[in-house]
Design a protein around this motif. Structure first.
Motif, PDB file in Angstrom:
ATOM      1  N   ASN A   1       7.369  14.387 -32.381  1.00 16.17           N
ATOM      2  CA  ASN A   1       8.417  14.776 -31.639  1.00 16.17           C
ATOM      3  C   ASN A   1       8.007  15.974 -31.303  1.00 16.17           C
ATOM      4  O   ASN A   1       7.123  16.804 -31.473  1.00 16.17           O
ATOM      5  N   HIS A   2       8.731  16.267 -29.990  1.00 20.77           N
ATOM      6  CA  HIS A   2       8.423  17.936 -29.420  1.00 20.77           C
ATOM      7  C   HIS A   2       9.233  19.031 -30.011  1.00 20.77           C
ATOM      8  O   HIS A   2       9.040  19.999 -29.971  1.00 20.77           O
ATOM      9  N   ALA A   3      10.418  18.438 -31.033  1.00 17.50           N
ATOM     10  CA  ALA A   3      11.480  19.355 -31.345  1.00 17.50           C
ATOM     11  C   ALA A   3      11.565  18.922 -33.232  1.00 17.50           C
ATOM     12  O   ALA A   3      12.032  17.639 -33.071  1.00 17.50           O
ATOM     13  N   TYR A   4      11.368  19.954 -33.888  1.00 19.80           N
ATOM     14  CA  TYR A   4      11.835  19.711 -35.469  1.00 19.80           C
ATOM     15  C   TYR A   4      12.994  20.618 -35.802  1.00 19.80           C
ATOM     16  O   TYR A   4      12.826  21.631 -35.415  1.00 19.80           O
TER      17      TYR A   4
ATOM     18  N   ALA B   1       6.672  24.436 -41.862  1.00 22.30           N
ATOM     19  CA  ALA B   1       6.429  24.488 -40.381  1.00 22.30           C
ATOM     20  C   ALA B   1       5.063  25.027 -40.250  1.00 22.30           C
ATOM     21  O   ALA B   1       4.628  24.494 -39.032  1.00 22.30           O
ATOM     22  N   ARG B   2       4.643  25.891 -40.864  1.00 21.41           N
ATOM     23  CA  ARG B   2       3.185  26.480 -40.695  1.00 21.41           C
ATOM     24  C   ARG B   2       2.279  25.340 -40.954  1.00 21.41           C
ATOM     25  O   ARG B   2       1.200  25.222 -40.038  1.00 21.41           O
TER      26      ARG B   2
ATOM     27  N   ALA C   1       0.252  27.466 -20.481  1.00 21.32           N
ATOM     28  CA  ALA C   1      -0.389  26.546 -21.284  1.00 21.32           C
ATOM     29  C   ALA C   1      -0.951  27.270 -22.523  1.00 21.32           C
ATOM     30  O   ALA C   1      -1.088  28.539 -22.669  1.00 21.32           O
ATOM     31  N   PRO C   2      -1.072  26.675 -23.848  1.00 20.46           N
ATOM     32  CA  PRO C   2      -1.656  27.285 -25.010  1.00 20.46           C
ATOM     33  C   PRO C   2      -3.277  27.884 -24.506  1.00 20.46           C
ATOM     34  O   PRO C   2      -3.898  27.394 -23.797  1.00 20.46           O
ATOM     35  N   ALA C   3      -3.329  28.939 -25.123  1.00 20.57           N
ATOM     36  CA  ALA C   3      -4.526  29.786 -24.851  1.00 20.57           C
ATOM     37  C   ALA C   3      -5.908  29.064 -25.404  1.00 20.57           C
ATOM     38  O   ALA C   3      -6.897  29.172 -24.880  1.00 20.57           O
ATOM     39  N   GLY C   4      -5.925  28.290 -26.502  1.00 22.46           N
ATOM     40  CA  GLY C   4      -7.355  27.727 -26.878  1.00 22.46           C
ATOM     41  C   GLY C   4      -6.585  26.489 -27.695  1.00 22.46           C
ATOM     42  O   GLY C   4      -7.913  26.029 -28.463  1.00 22.46           O
ATOM     43  N   SER C   5      -5.636  26.182 -28.176  1.00 16.87           N
ATOM     44  CA  SER C   5      -5.388  24.971 -29.059  1.00 16.87           C
ATOM     45  C   SER C   5      -4.752  23.938 -28.226  1.00 16.87           C
ATOM     46  O   SER C   5      -4.401  23.997 -27.182  1.00 16.87           O
ATOM     47  N   ARG C   6      -4.184  22.803 -28.934  1.00 22.41           N
ATOM     48  CA  ARG C   6      -3.771  21.646 -28.422  1.00 22.41           C
ATOM     49  C   ARG C   6      -2.380  21.919 -27.934  1.00 22.41           C
ATOM     50  O   ARG C   6      -2.006  21.782 -26.736  1.00 22.41           O
ATOM     51  N   TYR C   7      -1.654  22.423 -28.924  1.00 23.76           N
ATOM     52  CA  TYR C   7      -0.329  22.839 -28.440  1.00 23.76           C
ATOM     53  C   TYR C   7       0.189  24.264 -28.728  1.00 23.76           C
ATOM     54  O   TYR C   7      -0.329  24.907 -29.453  1.00 23.76           O
ATOM     55  N   LYS C   8       1.271  24.708 -27.673  1.00 29.01           N
ATOM     56  CA  LYS C   8       1.865  26.128 -28.124  1.00 29.01           C
ATOM     57  C   LYS C   8       2.885  25.625 -29.149  1.00 29.01           C
ATOM     58  O   LYS C   8       3.889  24.770 -28.657  1.00 29.01           O
ATOM     59  N   ILE C   9       3.002  26.282 -30.378  1.00 28.07           N
ATOM     60  CA  ILE C   9       3.977  25.894 -30.934  1.00 28.07           C
ATOM     61  C   ILE C   9       4.997  27.252 -31.521  1.00 28.07           C
ATOM     62  O   ILE C   9       4.455  28.129 -32.068  1.00 28.07           O
TER      63      ILE C   9
ATOM     64  N   PHE D   1       8.706  22.859 -30.675  1.00 29.30           N
ATOM     65  CA  PHE D   1       9.323  23.695 -31.378  1.00 29.30           C
ATOM     66  C   PHE D   1       9.562  23.117 -32.827  1.00 29.30           C
ATOM     67  O   PHE D   1      10.041  21.809 -33.045  1.00 29.30           O
ATOM     68  N   ILE D   2       9.571  24.113 -33.775  1.00 30.61           N
ATOM     69  CA  ILE D   2       9.995  24.032 -35.085  1.00 30.61           C
ATOM     70  C   ILE D   2      11.112  24.991 -35.441  1.00 30.61           C
ATOM     71  O   ILE D   2      10.900  26.084 -35.516  1.00 30.61           O
ATOM     72  N   PHE D   3      12.566  24.547 -35.710  1.00 30.11           N
ATOM     73  CA  PHE D   3      13.582  25.262 -35.954  1.00 30.11           C
ATOM     74  C   PHE D   3      13.658  24.944 -37.561  1.00 30.11           C
ATOM     75  O   PHE D   3      13.705  24.174 -38.086  1.00 30.11           O
ATOM     76  N   ALA D   4      13.785  26.304 -38.227  1.00 33.59           N
ATOM     77  CA  ALA D   4      13.954  26.277 -39.621  1.00 33.59           C
ATOM     78  C   ALA D   4      15.405  27.006 -39.939  1.00 33.59           C
ATOM     79  O   ALA D   4      15.667  28.067 -39.374  1.00 33.59           O
ATOM     80  N   THR D   5      16.360  26.305 -40.614  1.00 36.17           N
ATOM     81  CA  THR D   5      17.589  27.021 -40.874  1.00 36.17           C
ATOM     82  C   THR D   5      18.357  26.516 -42.165  1.00 36.17           C
ATOM     83  O   THR D   5      17.887  25.584 -42.743  1.00 36.17           O
TER      84      THR D   5
END
Ligand SMILES: [Zn+2]
Length: 398
Positions: free
Chosen positions: A37-40, A54-55, A115-123, A153-157
């Protein structure tokens, strides 16, 4: 100074995260199935692995041989995101507790477009997400609703209900929970082994109790104990004094005195508690914990084997005997009285007096509330008939 245990043993893979299999298994399966998914939303109590997971998820998604549930550990991205690595440019951690404002969210929204600097995704990992203001969430809404392909996006709460519903409904929600005592205890035991620190068997249940299900808190307690350990390692005596717990023998003695309705013994034990410099509230809290264990043992004799009771086996044997001597009804009545007493002790100016009054109520059988007191009285009469001479006759009902 040595690095804290919590940092040194911070998990780098899902397999190393303890007690959260209900979350990490389906998460890994989703990655395996290519259904990312694009957001967690990772929710749950503090210190049980949300940010760490998340990491790990970020690492799994950005591994050059991924996305994979088992990051390779050797590629550039994996190394950057490893324990002690540089972190990398494309995984951005935001602590919402210090960046709650709408301006930051706007700024984030603008930067997220690149766009991300060098990886698949910007997270983006947004920690303490419940601290993001409604305005902040609204500013984020657009990117979370219609994110570019490269954005996650990964939201932690700790408080998922405070994340606005429009954001929450766009996320896959994974609820983390407190780590069960037995799992935590075994984990702590392996850490002691790896650190080559000997530990007495009764110490770890105390550490687990002090940590209250949080891995981070338990490890910081363990750290402190290890820091002060002598050549014998972690001893029970030292752990009890350092953590401020009531010595188990003191609890044993009080329970025995209650079971025998020996008022003189109970009050002289209170004196020992106070003279020993124990905090009366702590003592009452520990007494309540013990009564809870006894209530369970009286109802479920095999509780120790099923993980309902977390104590070393010699202690369990003693407690089984205490539960039998006490009787189920009396135990439950005593636990209620102590529980009420503990609540009343908050803010009390004379805690010793409160402690004495609580004990007096426990000693007084059937002080007037219906069926259960009657049961407690019957328990006692039956035990007298069975020849237990230690049980005095109950005073006649008024
Ligand atoms: Zn990799």
């Amino acid at each position: 100074m040595s690095l804290a245990l919590y940092r040194r043993y911070r998990p780098e893979t899902f397999a190393e995260v303890i007690g959260q299999e209900h979350v990490t298994d389906p998460l890994q399966q989703a990655i395996r199935n290519g259904r990312v998914n694009h957001a967690y939303l990772f929710s749950g109590p503090r210190g049980c692995g949300k940010t760490t997971s998340a990491r790990i998820l970020a690492r799994a998604l950005n591994c050059e041989r991924g996305p994979t549930p088992t990051p390779c550990g050797t590629c550039r991205s994996c190394q950057e995101l490893a324990r002690g690595g540089s972190g990398g440019l494309d995984v951005i951690e935001i602590d919402a507790a210090s960046h709650g404002g709408v301006d930051d969210a706007r700024d984030l929204r603008e930067r997220a477009a690149f766009a991300p600097a060098g990886s698949r995704y910007k997270i983006y990992i947004v920690d303490e997400a419940h601290m993001v203001t409604p305005q902040g969430f609204n500013a984020l809404l657009k990117v979370v609703e219609e994110p570019p392909e490269h954005l996650k996006f990964i939201f932690a709460t700790t408080e998922p209900e405070k994340v606005i519903p429009t954001i929450r409904s766009r996320t896959h929600h994974y609820p983390f929970r407190l780590v069960p005592p037995t799992v935590l205890r075994e984990y702590l035991a392996t850490l002691c082994e790896r650190e080559k620190v000997p530990v007495e068997s009764a110490v770890l249940p105390l550490v687990v109790r002090a940590g209250a299900g949080s891995v981070r808190d338990s490890l910081s307690v363990l750290d402190q104990l290890m820091g002060g350990a002598g050549p014998d390692g972690l001893t029970l005596a030292r752990a009890i004094t350092l953590l401020g717990y009531t010595d188990a023998t003191l609890l044993d003695d009080v329970i025995d005195a209650f079971a025998a309705h020996d008022g003189a013994a109970v009050f002289s034990l209170i004196d020992r508690v106070i003279e020993g410099g124990h905090d009366p509230r702590r003592f009452v809290a520990d007494l309540l914990d013990r009564l809870r264990d006894l209530v369970i043992l009286a109802a479920v004799p095999e509780a120790a084997g099923t993980g309902l009771i977390d104590a070393p086996s010699d202690a369990v044997e003693r407690m089984v005997a205490q539960a039998t001597r006490f009787g189920q009804a009396e135990l439950s009545r005593a636990a209620d009285l102590v529980n009420t007493g503990l609540t009343e002790m908050r803010g009390a100016t004379a805690p010793r007096l409160q402690l004495e009054l609580i004990c007096a109520r426990v000693l007084l059988p059937g002080a007037g509330d219906g069926d259960r007191d009657l049961h407690a009285r019957l328990d006692r009469i039956e035990r007298r008939l069975a020849g237990d001479a230690a049980v005095p006759a109950a005073p006649a009902p008024r």
